[in-house]
Design a protein around this motif. Structure first.
Motif, PDB file in Angstrom:
ATOM      1  N   GLN A 152      30.369  18.093 -30.194  1.00 56.19           N
ATOM      2  CA  GLN A 152      29.252  18.495 -29.675  1.00 56.19           C
ATOM      3  C   GLN A 152      28.384  17.654 -30.796  1.00 56.19           C
ATOM      4  O   GLN A 152      27.452  16.771 -30.854  1.00 56.19           O
ATOM      5  N   ARG A 153      28.974  17.803 -31.630  1.00 52.18           N
ATOM      6  CA  ARG A 153      28.825  16.251 -33.002  1.00 52.18           C
ATOM      7  C   ARG A 153      28.278  14.915 -32.418  1.00 52.18           C
ATOM      8  O   ARG A 153      27.096  14.174 -32.788  1.00 52.18           O
ATOM      9  N   LYS A 162      30.101  23.557 -27.800  1.00 52.58           N
ATOM     10  CA  LYS A 162      30.976  23.716 -28.979  1.00 52.58           C
ATOM     11  C   LYS A 162      31.665  25.293 -28.597  1.00 52.58           C
ATOM     12  O   LYS A 162      32.301  25.720 -29.615  1.00 52.58           O
ATOM     13  N   TRP A 216      33.686  12.165 -36.533  1.00 54.72           N
ATOM     14  CA  TRP A 216      32.665  13.169 -36.100  1.00 54.72           C
ATOM     15  C   TRP A 216      32.998  14.207 -36.666  1.00 54.72           C
ATOM     16  O   TRP A 216      33.002  16.159 -36.958  1.00 54.72           O
ATOM     17  N   ALA A 219      31.093  18.117 -40.548  1.00 59.39           N
ATOM     18  CA  ALA A 219      30.344  18.220 -40.106  1.00 59.39           C
ATOM     19  C   ALA A 219      28.787  17.999 -41.936  1.00 59.39           C
ATOM     20  O   ALA A 219      29.469  17.914 -42.423  1.00 59.39           O
ATOM     21  N   GLU A 223      23.830  20.369 -41.550  1.00 59.45           N
ATOM     22  CA  GLU A 223      24.300  22.085 -40.585  1.00 59.45           C
ATOM     23  C   GLU A 223      24.224  23.419 -41.036  1.00 59.45           C
ATOM     24  O   GLU A 223      25.064  24.179 -40.950  1.00 59.45           O
TER      25      GLU A 223
END
Length: 739
Positions: A152-153, A162, A216, A219, A223
């Motif tokens: 997702q990132r 995610k 990635w 996080a 976030e």
């Protein structure tokens, strides 16, 4: 690979999709779920399909594919077999994940670059796509979660990416817009869900996908969100560590903001949940809390710090560790292992790639201290080892240490004052029966005058004659394997009873592998280290030495493979008093066996201390006799003992010289020039030996003479003075003190 023959996607996309899912899920104990939801809202339908039920699933999807307003979904996850009828299931119900999907919505700007070429791509509506990655081996939920978050990132896609329990649109069905999409300008007409790129049948190597997502895995700070607190407990009911208590009560700190962060981090490190930690934070007595105008501001700051400084840091470590394969159980790669405890066999895992984990600099002043529990040997979350010859007093020594821990009294170092707090200790003895262990404990309790209240409910005792404690076994067919029921039971007992220290005596009784196999013993030792870490306690493994043939034991004399020593953070060695030490201490030969010393032989976490801690076994009567014919039992109890100073032993030796012997010594030293130096041919000690009838060639005799000379000098009977010999050379000589 897929074992079901597939239709061509372009000819029958619904059947092709179903065959693909069932083929990938073959052999997994679970089921697929089809969900139908209506764009206008209202109740939808949920159907469950056993693995292999392709026709039933195709029929269910096809029945709704042309229904106005019906959106049909199916995820890439396998749900548990026991999922209730009509339930779609959530993250906790997932038993395996076949692949991941990126939800790339062009109409919301949730799009980005793809880190890895997808297996296929679905167009859900004009401008909106869902790239799909199918893996060569199914993932467990714990493996899938960090990968999904990293994906997702990496793609900048919608948050559904995610969510490993998310449902996805099916090729060949319709996409009916709901009210929110209509407000964004979508046409009210249904869009066809179709392939933008068809699947060619190839599966993606999981290791390669992990490596591609490594950048990635962590996080970003953006976030981090404040923690959402529930109802707070009463802070007075929460036990805190000494470190946390000191931080909470601190006054006049230099930087109150920095100190508040340190408090939060320490509470998290100690294992408190967010609500417990918040209650302690808000009830702090130190004036650092005055930085907040009111409780609400303090609470808000706690929520922010916990979310940003603690939760985010944990996510970084866990994400990177899991992405690299994680710190998994020693037999997680055994096919059929029931990792989630629901009784169903989970998907076996394969070899994983490793990635470099970024180091996050920390403020050293805020780092939690190592938690030493007792002396410099027992440390929470680590394994220590005690090495000892048999019959010396190791079991009694462990018992007295355990009694000191649970009573809080410094039994072996009375000058040290009370211990910081009472601990809970668990003694496991694999050699002696319970009644013998009870005799030893009660003898120690009698000697040290400990009451039942001093012990309380803090001491636990189990013996191998009643129930074996074997954590690792070796089977001819299966090889070396963990005895999972025993390991899990030990961890649970330690946690449930809040035990601080477990003493296992002897180590050899806890495994059934070749004790000379370094690899096997390394696994046993590291398994105990894992138990200590999981249970948040200290574990001391008591090990025997090999046959020493009268030599002093060292760290290298542990019985069997030496890898046990390598796995321990602290290793100490017990040795009986030697004849030379007995002579220096003035201990009679008949009492030598009662004395032994403890030396730290390996200290990874403290400065190496070469000093010896001396102990003495004293016989204690239990009072359990019945007249002369049935005398009471006597049990050896370990007590502290100080090695006498040279001055003290010398004075003792000198006091035992008779008047006649002393007269002979003084006459000879007065009339002859006698050197103070022991290595001189005219050493004064020879006159002492002659007067006492000691053999000049005996080392023991010379040692005894040296002590007597020292004692007579100390009490003033003799003096050391410089005199010139016939060659006018000056030397130190021993003379009677002038009258």
């Amino acid at each position: 690979m897929i074992s079901v023959t597939q239709a061509k996607p372009s000819q029958d996309p619904i059947r092709s999709h179903c065959e693909m899912l069932h083929g990938l899920a073959e052999g997994i104990d679970g089921k697929l779920v089809v969900s139908v939801f209506f764009a206008a809202g209202g109740e939808g339908t949920i159907s469950h399909h056993s693995i292999g039920d392709v026709d039933g699933m195709v029929a269910e999807i096809s029945a709704h594919s042309d229904t106005p307003g019906a959106n049909v979904y199916c995820g890439l996850q396998i749900m548990r077999k026991s999922l209730g009828r009509g339930e779609r299931g959530g993250k906790d119900d997932v038993v395996a994940v076949l692949g991941l999907v990126a939800d790339m919505d062009g109409d919301t700007g949730k799009t980005g670059d793809l880190p890895f070429a997808p297996s296929y791509t679905i167009e859900t509506s004009p401008g909106n796509q869902q790239p799909v990655w199918l893996f060569d081996n199914p993932l467990t939920p714990d493996e899938a979660k960090p990968l999904a978050a990293a994906l997702q990132r990496a793609t900048g896609s919608d948050s559904g990416t995610k969510d490993i329990a998310h449902v996805w649109r099916i090729p060949g069905t319709k996409n009916w817009p709901n009210e929110a999409k209509l407000k964004r300008g979508r046409s009210p007409d249904a869009a066809s869900v179709q392939y933008a790129q068809e699947w060619d049948g190839e599966l993606i190597p999981l290791d390669a996908f992990r490596t591609a997502l490594a950048p990635w895995a962590v996080a970003p700070a953006s976030e981090a969100v404040p923690v959402q607190l529930g109802e707070l407990p009463d802070a007075g009911d929460v036990t805190v560590s000494d470190k946390a208590a000191a931080l909470l009560a601190a006054n006049d700190v230099d930087d109150r903001s920095k100190h508040a962060r340190a408090v939060v981090e320490q509470l998290n490190f100690d294992g408190h949940g967010a609500e417990e930690a918040a209650a302690l934070f808000l009830a702090a007595t130190g004036n650092w809390l005055d930085r907040y105008a009111n409780e609400q501001r303090a609470r808000t700051d706690f929520e922010r710090v916990w979310g940003k400084e603690v939760a985010r840091r944990e996510e970084k470590r866990e994400a990177a560790a899991r992405l690299a394969g994680g710190l998994k159980g020693a037999n997680d790669n055994v096919a059929g292992a029931d990792a989630d405890g629901d009784g169903a066999a989970n998907v076996s895992t394969t070899g994983v790639a490793f990635v470099a984990t970024p180091y996050i600099p920390a403020d050293p002043s805020t780092l939690p201290r190592r938690e030493w529990l007792f002396g410099n040997h027992y440390i929470r979350k680590y394994v220590s080892v005690t090495v000892s010859p048999g019959g010396l007093g190791k079991t009694s020594s462990s018992i007295v240490e355990a009694l000191s821990m649970v009573s809080g009294k410094p039994l072996l170092s009375p000058e040290g004052g009370l211990l910081p707090k009472r601990l809970k200790a668990w003694l496991f003895n694999g050699e002696d029966p319970r009644d013998e262990m009870v005799r030893r404990i009660e003898a120690a309790r009698l000697h040290y005058k400990l009451t039942a209240e001093d012990i309380g409910d803090r001491l636990f005792l189990d013996v191998g004659r009643e129930r074996e404690l074997v954590v690792l076994i070796e089977d001819r067919k299966a090889g070396i394997k963990i005895n999972e029921p025993v390991v899990e039971a030990v961890v649970k007992q330690i946690k449930d009873n809040e035990i601080d220290v477990m003493i296992v005596d002897p180590f050899v009784s806890t495994h059934q592998v070749n004790e000379n196999d370094n690899g096997a013993i390394d696994r046993v030792a590291k398994l105990w280290a894992k138990i200590a870490d999981r249970a948040n306690c200290s574990v001391d493994l008591v090990a025997h030495t090999r046959k020493l043939n009268g030599e002093e034991a060292t760290i290298d004399d542990v019985r069997g493979a030496g890898s046990l020593i390598g796995a321990a953070r602290s290793v100490r060695v017990l040795n009986r008093m030697s004849r030379e030490q007995a002579n220096l201490a003035g201990v009679p030969e008949m009492d030598v066996a009662e004395h032994f010393h403890i030396a730290i032989a390996k200290a990874n976490m403290t400065k190496q201390d070469s000093r010896l801690a001396w102990r003495r076994l004293e016989g204690v009567g239990l009072g359990n006799g019945d007249g002369i014919s049935k005398p009471q039992d006597h049990v050896g109890v370990v007590t502290p003992w100080k090695f006498p100073s040279k001055e003290a032993t010398a004075e003792k030796a000198a006091s035992e010289v008779t008047a006649d012997q002393l007269e002979k010594i003084l006459v000879r030293l007065k009339n002859q020039t006698s050197a103070f130096a022991r290595n001189s041919s005219s050493w004064a000690g020879f006159h002492v030996m002659d007067a006492l009838g000691l053999n000049r060639e005996s080392k023991d005799g010379r040692d005894e003479a040296a002590k007597i000379i020292g004692g007579l000098i100390a009490d003033g009977t003799l003096v050391v003075k410089q005199e010139e010999d016939h060659r006018r050379h000056k030397a130190n000589v021993v003379r009677p003190r002038p009258e």
